[in-house]
Scaffold this active site. Sequence first.
Site, PDB file in Angstrom:
ATOM      1  N   HIS A  92       0.825  -1.204   0.000  1.00  0.00           N
ATOM      2  CA  HIS A  92       0.000   0.000   0.000  1.00  0.00           C
ATOM      3  C   HIS A  92       0.862   1.259   0.000  1.00  0.00           C
ATOM      4  O   HIS A  92       0.908   1.979  -0.994  1.00  0.00           O
ATOM      5  CB  HIS A  92      -0.962   0.005   1.201  1.00  0.00           C
ATOM      6  CG  HIS A  92      -1.793   1.233   1.288  1.00  0.00           C
ATOM      7  ND1 HIS A  92      -1.986   1.909   2.463  1.00  0.00           N
ATOM      8  CD2 HIS A  92      -2.467   1.924   0.332  1.00  0.00           C
ATOM      9  CE1 HIS A  92      -2.766   2.962   2.233  1.00  0.00           C
ATOM     10  NE2 HIS A  92      -3.071   2.988   0.947  1.00  0.00           N
ATOM     11  N   HIS A 109      -2.159   0.661   8.098  1.00  0.00           N
ATOM     12  CA  HIS A 109      -3.575   0.774   7.727  1.00  0.00           C
ATOM     13  C   HIS A 109      -4.250  -0.591   7.716  1.00  0.00           C
ATOM     14  O   HIS A 109      -5.271  -0.771   7.079  1.00  0.00           O
ATOM     15  CB  HIS A 109      -3.724   1.450   6.356  1.00  0.00           C
ATOM     16  CG  HIS A 109      -2.935   2.722   6.226  1.00  0.00           C
ATOM     17  ND1 HIS A 109      -1.775   2.800   5.486  1.00  0.00           N
ATOM     18  CD2 HIS A 109      -3.128   3.934   6.777  1.00  0.00           C
ATOM     19  CE1 HIS A 109      -1.277   4.036   5.577  1.00  0.00           C
ATOM     20  NE2 HIS A 109      -2.080   4.742   6.349  1.00  0.00           N
TER      21      HIS A 109
END
Length: 165
Positions: A92, A109
Site C-alpha cells: 500500500h 492501515h
Amino acid sequence: MALTRRALVQTSVVAGALADPVIGRAALLMPDGKPWPSVKIGKVAKLEPGKPVAFHYPDDQSPAWLLKLTAPGYDGAGAGKDIVAFSGICTHMGCPVEFRGERFVCPCHKSMFDPARNGQIYQGLASDYLPQVTLRVDSAGDIHAVAMSGLIWGRASDMMPKSTG
Ligand code: FES
C-alpha cells in the site's frame, strides 16, 4: 484477457530460466535480463512453523520474511512445500509488515496478506499481493532466495530496465 503486473513478472521469471551451477536448479532472470541474486537465507532444520525469520532480498534495502507454514503453501519449497518467503514491505504505502497469527499484517492501515496463498491481500487498503520470494532448497537443506514475483513497493524502477538515453 488482461495481463497483470504480477503475471508479467512471473512470466518473465519463468521465461528467463538458465542453469545455476551453485544449486543445480534454474537461475532466474530479472525483468531487465540480469540474473536475480541467489542468496542463502536459512536452513530447513532451523525453521519452526509460524516463526518467521528476517532476511533481505534482493539487496540490503529490501527486508523480507522467511516462514514455515503449518501446511503446504502456494509455491512452497522443501519436502512439505510449506516454506515460503515474502517481501516485508506493504504494497500500500511501504510500511513494514509483521507476522501475526497466520498472516502478515501491516500496522499502518491494517492490510492483511495470506502467506499460504501467494501473499494475497484479503483485507485493508493495499491493492496488490505481497511480493513472494522464489525459494530453492539444496541437498544440504540450505534455503536459497533465487527470485521474486511482484514488485517491491517504491522500487519498481530498480527492477525494470533502466533508460540509457
Ligand atoms: S502502508 Fe500498509 S496498509 Fe497502508
